[in-house]
Enzyme design. Structure first.
Site, PDB file in Angstrom:
ATOM      1  N   GLU A   1       0.811  -1.227   0.000  1.00 44.03           N
ATOM      2  CA  GLU A   1       0.000   0.000   0.000  1.00 44.03           C
ATOM      3  C   GLU A   1       0.840   1.270   0.000  1.00 44.03           C
ATOM      4  O   GLU A   1       0.416   2.301  -0.522  1.00 44.03           O
ATOM      5  CB  GLU A   1      -0.957   0.005   1.186  1.00 44.03           C
ATOM      6  CG  GLU A   1      -2.121  -0.989   1.077  1.00 44.03           C
ATOM      7  CD  GLU A   1      -1.786  -2.358   1.638  1.00 44.03           C
ATOM      8  OE1 GLU A   1      -0.591  -2.626   1.918  1.00 44.03           O
ATOM      9  OE2 GLU A   1      -2.714  -3.181   1.784  1.00 44.03           O
TER      10      GLU A   1
ATOM     11  N   PHE B   1     -11.794  -7.172  14.113  1.00 44.88           N
ATOM     12  CA  PHE B   1     -10.743  -7.630  13.215  1.00 44.88           C
ATOM     13  C   PHE B   1     -10.385  -6.528  12.213  1.00 44.88           C
ATOM     14  O   PHE B   1     -11.252  -5.953  11.571  1.00 44.88           O
ATOM     15  CB  PHE B   1     -11.194  -8.894  12.465  1.00 44.88           C
ATOM     16  CG  PHE B   1     -10.168  -9.387  11.483  1.00 44.88           C
ATOM     17  CD1 PHE B   1      -8.931  -9.835  11.928  1.00 44.88           C
ATOM     18  CD2 PHE B   1     -10.427  -9.383  10.119  1.00 44.88           C
ATOM     19  CE1 PHE B   1      -7.971 -10.278  11.023  1.00 44.88           C
ATOM     20  CE2 PHE B   1      -9.477  -9.820   9.219  1.00 44.88           C
ATOM     21  CZ  PHE B   1      -8.234 -10.267   9.668  1.00 44.88           C
ATOM     22  N   GLN B   2      -9.113  -6.230  12.106  1.00 44.36           N
ATOM     23  CA  GLN B   2      -8.578  -5.205  11.208  1.00 44.36           C
ATOM     24  C   GLN B   2      -9.146  -3.813  11.476  1.00 44.36           C
ATOM     25  O   GLN B   2      -9.327  -3.021  10.567  1.00 44.36           O
ATOM     26  CB  GLN B   2      -8.755  -5.610   9.739  1.00 44.36           C
ATOM     27  CG  GLN B   2      -7.948  -6.879   9.439  1.00 44.36           C
ATOM     28  CD  GLN B   2      -7.731  -7.130   7.960  1.00 44.36           C
ATOM     29  OE1 GLN B   2      -8.587  -6.837   7.146  1.00 44.36           O
ATOM     30  NE2 GLN B   2      -6.579  -7.703   7.636  1.00 44.36           N
TER      31      GLN B   2
ATOM     32  N   LYS C   1     -17.560  -0.182   6.627  1.00 45.18           N
ATOM     33  CA  LYS C   1     -18.063  -1.128   5.631  1.00 45.18           C
ATOM     34  C   LYS C   1     -19.579  -1.024   5.431  1.00 45.18           C
ATOM     35  O   LYS C   1     -20.081  -1.161   4.315  1.00 45.18           O
ATOM     36  CB  LYS C   1     -17.675  -2.556   6.027  1.00 45.18           C
ATOM     37  CG  LYS C   1     -17.957  -3.554   4.921  1.00 45.18           C
ATOM     38  CD  LYS C   1     -17.296  -4.896   5.151  1.00 45.18           C
ATOM     39  CE  LYS C   1     -17.539  -5.811   3.940  1.00 45.18           C
ATOM     40  NZ  LYS C   1     -16.933  -7.132   4.136  1.00 45.18           N
TER      41      LYS C   1
ATOM     42  N   MET D   1      24.733   8.169   2.030  1.00 42.55           N
ATOM     43  CA  MET D   1      24.562   9.454   2.717  1.00 42.55           C
ATOM     44  C   MET D   1      24.836   9.306   4.216  1.00 42.55           C
ATOM     45  O   MET D   1      25.435  10.171   4.850  1.00 42.55           O
ATOM     46  CB  MET D   1      23.160  10.009   2.465  1.00 42.55           C
ATOM     47  CG  MET D   1      22.964  11.412   2.993  1.00 42.55           C
ATOM     48  SD  MET D   1      24.174  12.573   2.333  1.00 42.55           S
ATOM     49  CE  MET D   1      23.270  13.267   0.957  1.00 42.55           C
TER      50      MET D   1
HETATM   51  C1  LIG Z   1      12.713   5.216   5.104  1.00 44.22           C
HETATM   52  C2  LIG Z   1      14.025   5.838   5.442  1.00 44.22           C
HETATM   53  N1  LIG Z   1      14.839   5.257   6.352  1.00 44.22           N
HETATM   54  C3  LIG Z   1      16.043   5.805   6.658  1.00 44.22           C
HETATM   55  C4  LIG Z   1      16.444   6.975   6.061  1.00 44.22           C
HETATM   56  C5  LIG Z   1      17.802   7.592   6.411  1.00 44.22           C
HETATM   57  N2  LIG Z   1      18.680   7.608   5.219  1.00 44.22           N
HETATM   58  C6  LIG Z   1      18.843   8.722   4.477  1.00 44.22           C
HETATM   59  S1  LIG Z   1      19.853   8.468   3.156  1.00 44.22           S
HETATM   60  C7  LIG Z   1      20.114   6.861   3.595  1.00 44.22           C
HETATM   61  C8  LIG Z   1      20.987   5.980   2.756  1.00 44.22           C
HETATM   62  C9  LIG Z   1      20.411   5.657   1.436  1.00 44.22           C
HETATM   63  O1  LIG Z   1      21.197   4.669   0.819  1.00 44.22           O
HETATM   64  P1  LIG Z   1      21.100   4.435  -0.731  1.00 44.22           P
HETATM   65  O2  LIG Z   1      19.680   4.317  -1.144  1.00 44.22           O
HETATM   66  O3  LIG Z   1      21.991   3.305  -1.103  1.00 44.22           O
HETATM   67  O4  LIG Z   1      21.611   5.819  -1.334  1.00 44.22           O
HETATM   68  P2  LIG Z   1      23.092   6.457  -1.346  1.00 44.22           P
HETATM   69  O5  LIG Z   1      23.120   7.481  -0.265  1.00 44.22           O
HETATM   70  O6  LIG Z   1      24.067   5.356  -1.127  1.00 44.22           O
HETATM   71  O7  LIG Z   1      23.188   7.063  -2.698  1.00 44.22           O
HETATM   72  C10 LIG Z   1      19.410   6.552   4.764  1.00 44.22           C
HETATM   73  C11 LIG Z   1      19.456   5.245   5.437  1.00 44.22           C
HETATM   74  C12 LIG Z   1      15.546   7.564   5.138  1.00 44.22           C
HETATM   75  N3  LIG Z   1      15.811   8.719   4.543  1.00 44.22           N
HETATM   76  N4  LIG Z   1      14.368   6.973   4.832  1.00 44.22           N
END
Ligand SMILES: Cc1ncc(C[n+]2csc(CCOP(=O)(O)OP(=O)(O)O)c2C)c(N)n1
Ligand SMILES: [Mg+2]
Lengths: 572, 163
Positions: free
Chosen positions: A51, A113-114, A163, A480
């Site tokens: 979803e 439920f749900q 529902k 990052m």
């Molecule tokens: C749902 C979610 N969880 C954690 C983060 C924290 N976060 C920001 S950038 C990142 C790394 C992303 O890794 P990747 O997709 O491999 O991209 P890269 O930075 O390596 O280009 C994380 C864990 C986020 N932004 N969103």
């Protein structure tokens, strides 16, 4: 008048609202509605695999078209799975309506439920939510939901539908309201004339002006007004990550985007300006850096449809509440009529200074003879697609590289989760766009971390034939996060390394698509050309890029706008 | 600074939770909150007292106004206004205390609304400071129970908050 069941009224309301596509996933509480969907063919339903992806699809569609997206899910887990998507849309003010099944009204409160309290769960991340209390209300509730979602500062609206509101054998008179009136909701239709006049006088008197535009320009469909005003004034312009495309990036008055990973020249010009014209942006912390050090010499004109955005973090000297297109139009005619002209000498000196900044840094990165740099992948794709693709992104370093090196000359083409920063956004958003723009190139820049957050949607792509191009800038790390650990935690890479990555090529093939791996620099251009030539195929392009690259410029934490790292070793 | 914000709200289920939710989501204070329907049954009147800098108060009023169900609002503290709060206090009252308490209640223009051989229940209305003053005067050691309604307020003179 026609007699229809609640479920049929709901679908008829969507038809009368002009909804083409809804994205969703069925379940018990929504089954009367799904049955009504089955018995018609005007509203097309796209079955996702999770979803959250349905919401991002609706979101991608909304960002590319400017029209509200629509989602349909069941109660409980179906509804709670939408929350990340709704919060993503909320942070970026994206119009959408999320229809959620609910247990029968007679069961609410009994831990049926749900059953989850979706009104309560969604409340902090919606513009509004509505619950259906009688089947006869359905057409009015639906009309209200779209009206609220799409007007003023747009945003997501949740509709909770018990529902028993959609029971097949109970029929009611159907008519779709043409108009809604809400005594407590009246978004501004024009700006205050006196304030606009005052702003124009300030623009004419400025010595070092800057225009700072945001996502509000795109949402408010005001790019042409902004461009004309900027050209007429001859002022430098920057925009936020969300505002990318609101002014042509390849135009010489454009200084690139600003903020944490903005260009050197945009951040320098902001810091040294004496007047900032902010249009549809909100002085967010990823833009301002430390607010107490923000642009010390600048007076601020702030145009926004949402009064709560004005003087929230940075005080405005001249607040103007109103739709950006109308306000900019009025400004432009005042500028044209005005006997005063912008101060040409001051402006020439200002441009000279800006050109020096631009020459000092501009956008640059070090290339390497053998390793593929993520930036060059983006640059090459920009050239190969003539700068005209729809580009979605996930979240991380690849997002910043995509935003920095793909030059967008049009609005609604750069699609990313700027406010919430939701990994997993990119692929479903690209799908939502491709569905309604089958002849356009749709690229999704992603990382091996992000793509795995909604990878199951490769299956949806197969079902509906959505040949998007997935550009995985594979640095084998949560890049990052790793960059922050390099900079702030002495390179202690706590959980930012992705071991045991899947074979993305085989994975793409398992879902019935094409996978292409690029590891050598000399293969980059020819292989990307091959990929783009496969018009009717979804291609997963797994590109091994420099694992040690950082995103620069990067503002120094708690500094002013002008305090930046320009590379691993240069700090200004 | 302490502010009294008065809100006309659509009398709909869930509207109150949006107001309360807003205060906690955005880290604003609520000191007191009262809400009841008005003479127009489609509207509730809600009064909230809060504290914050001018900037925070401006955000509070703007964010409240943004809620779809908020019809109108006014910061009563911006002009002259009347504020009232009702308090019921149960006090230990035996022996010589009984006369003493009676005198204090009279000074504060309160009423003893219920009596047993050892307990007085006192009703008092006024601004919050007056109610605080009464509690101080009788001393907390004799207090068995306190219930306060929170502040309601209305502007002085011709000004009205209505549709
Ligand atoms: C749902 C979610 N969880 C954690 C983060 C924290 N976060 C920001 S950038 C990142 C790394 C992303 O890794 P990747 O997709 O491999 O991209 P890269 O930075 O390596 O280009 C994380 C864990 C986020 N932004 N969103
Ligand atoms: Mg990565």
């Amino acid at each position: 008048m026609e007699l229809l069941s609640g479920a049929d009224m709901l679908i008829r309301s969507l038809q009368d609202e002009g909804i083409e596509y809804i994205y969703g996933y069925p379940g018990g509480a929504a089954l009367h509605i799904y049955d009504a969907l089955f018995r018609q063919d005007k509203v097309k339903h796209i079955l996702v695999r999770h979803e959250q992806a349905a919401v991002h699809m609706a979101d991608g569609y909304a960002r590319a078209t400017g029209k509200p997206g629509t989602v349909l899910v069941t109660s409980g887990p179906g509804a709670t799975n939408t929350i990340t998507g709704i919060a993503t849309a909320f942070m970026d003010s994206i119009p959408m309506v999320v229809l959620c099944g609910q247990v029968a009204s007679t069961l609410i409160g009994e831990d049926a439920f749900q059953e989850t309290d979706m009104m309560g769960v969604s409340r902090p991340v919606v513009k509004h939510n509505l619950s259906v209390r009688h089947p006869e209300e359905i057409p009015e509730v639906i009309r209200k939901a779209y009206y609220i979602a799409a007007t003023g500062r747009p945003g997501p609206v949740v509709v909770d539908i018990p529902k028993d509101m959609t029971t097949p054998n109970e029929r009611y008179e159907y008519s779709y309201p043409k108009k809604v009136k809400l005594r407590s909701y009246n978004p501004a239709v024009r700006g205050h004339a006196g304030q606009i006049k005052k702003a124009v006088d300030m623009l004419m008197a400025a010595k070092r002006p800057m225009i700072y535009a945001g996502g509000g320009v795109i949402l408010g469909k005001a790019s042409s007004q902004l461009t004309e005003l900027t050209k007429t004034l001859g002022f430098p312009i920057t925009n936020t990550l969300m505002g990318i495309g609101c002014y042509p990036a390849t135009d010489k008055q454009h200084l690139g985007w600003l903020g944490m990973h903005g260009t050197y020249e945009a951040n320098m010009a902001m810091h040294h300006s004496d007047l900032i014209l902010c249009v549809g942006a909100r002085f967010d912390d990823r833009v301002t850096n430390a607010t107490e050090k923000f642009c010390p010499g600048a007076r601020i004109i702030h145009i926004d449809i949402d009064p709560a955005s004005i003087s929230k973090t940075i005080d405005a000297d001249v607040p103007i509440v109103g739709p950006v297109d109308a306000v900019l139009k009025e400004m432009l005619s005042l500028v044209k009529e005005s006997k005063d002209k912008p101060d040409a000498d001051a402006l020439a000196a200002w441009w000279k200074q800006i050109e020096e900044w631009r020459a000092f840094h501009g956008m640059r990165y070090e290339t390497s003879p053998d390793v593929i740099k993520p930036q060059e992948v983006v640059e090459m794709l920009w050239k190969l697609t003539n700068g005209d693709a729809f580009v979605t992104s996930d979240v991380g370093q690849h997002q910043m590289f995509a935003a920095q090196y793909y030059k967008f000359d049009k609005p609604n083409r750069w699609i990313n989760s700027g406010g919430l920063g939701t990994m997993g956004f990119g692929l479903p958003a690209a799908m939502g766009i491709k569905l309604t723009h089958p002849d356009d190139e749709v690229l999704c820049f992603t990382g091996e971390g992000s793509i795995q957050m909604n990878i199951q949607e490769l299956s949806t792509c197969k079902q509906y034939n959505l040949p998007v191009k997935i550009i995985n800038l594979n640095n084998q790390a949560l890049g990052m996060v790793k960059q922050w650990q390099d900079m702030n935690y002495e390179s202690r890479h706590a959980e930012s390394y992705m071991e045991s990555l899947p074979d993305f090529i085989k994975l793409a093939e398992a879902y019935g698509h094409v996978g292409v791996r690029i590891e050598r620099k000399e293969d980059l251009e020819p292989k990307l050309k091959e990929v783009l030539a496969m018009k009717d195929k979804l291609v997963f392009v797994d590109i091994y890029v420099d694992r040690f690259e950082h995103v620069y410029p990067m503002q120094v934490a708690r500094g002013s706008m002008k305090d930046m790292w320009l590379s691993k070793t240069e700090r200004v | 600074m302490r502010r009294i914000i008065s809100v006309l709200l659509e009398n709909e289920p869930g509207a109150l939770s949006r107001v309360v939710g807003l205060f906690s989501q955005r880290n604003y204070n609520i000191e007191t909150l009262t809400v009841a329907p008005t003479e127009d049954e489609t509207l509730s009147r809600l009064t909230v007292t809060t504290t914050g800098s001018d900037k925070v108060i401006e955000q509070i009023t703007k964010q409240l106004n943004k809620l779809i169900e908020v019809v109108k609002l006014v910061d009563l503290t911006e002009g002259s206004h009347i504020e009232r709060e009702l308090m019921l206090v149960k006090l230990k009252a035996t022996g010589s205390q009984r006369a003493e308490i009676k005198r204090t209640v009279d000074i504060f223009r309160g009423q003893i609304v219920d009596v047993t051989s050892s307990v007085y229940t006192v009703q008092l209305a006024g601004d919050s400071e007056k109610l605080d003053g009464f509690i101080q005067a009788v001393g907390t050691s004799g207090i068995l129970e306190v219930v306060r309604t929170g502040v309601s307020g209305i502007a002085r003179g011709e000004k009205v908050l209505s549709l």
